[in-house]
Design an enzyme around this catalytic site. Structure first.
Site: not given
Length: 161
Positions: A23, A29, A46
């Site tokens: 990711t 995040c 994620h």
């Protein structure tokens, strides 16, 4: 090498045949990898925000909130044959992307990291490695065969945990 599985924002994906999981765009995040050592069982989320309780929407992507994504990721790994007591986790991300000026709501990265750790603790999943905080975004790649998490941090280079 197997084809890499890419996980988008607020998504969860699983490696079936030891495919690497990746990711990008991890600013505030947090990328959460839960895996079972010595097996092909691995998944990644994620995570964008700490808790679904802050959402006014009834429907959202399953990986968006730590308090929804981590239990879902764990349950699905167990459904696929992983042993709950053998699960481990690695995390990366949670940067402070914006000046907070003392505003708690702007400290999203830090709040995400705390929420992720709380969920892992509640599920008795050992956090074995992390690369969190700072002010730079990250891209991560997890190799289920070696359990190596490669982290590329903007302006800081690459490391493996």
């Amino acid at each position: 090498m197997n084809k890499v599985i890419t996980i988008g924002m607020a998504e969860i994906a699983y490696s079936e045949l030891s495919q690497p999981l990746r990711t990008s765009g991890l600013g505030s995040c947090v990328g959460v990898i839960i895996y079972q050592e010595g097996s092909n069982h691995a998944g990644m989320a994620h995570i964008m925000l700490p808790s679904a309780s802050i959402s006014t929407k009834k429907v959202h992507k399953i990986g968006k909130f730590a308090d929804v994504a981590i239990p879902e990721l764990t349950s699905e790994l167990v459904r696929r044959g992983a042993s709950t007591y053998r699960l481990k986790a690695k995390i990366a991300g949670g940067a402070q992307m914006f000046a907070s000026s003392g505003n708690e709501m702007m400290r999203v990265g830090e709040r995400n990291v705390v929420a992720v750790k709380e969920q892992l603790n509640q599920l008795n999943i050992s956090l074995v490695a992390e690369d969190t905080g700072g002010t730079n975004g990250r891209t991560i790649l997890f190799d289920p065969k070696t359990q190596a998490l490669t982290i590329r941090t903007v302006h800081l280079g690459t490391k493996v945990i």
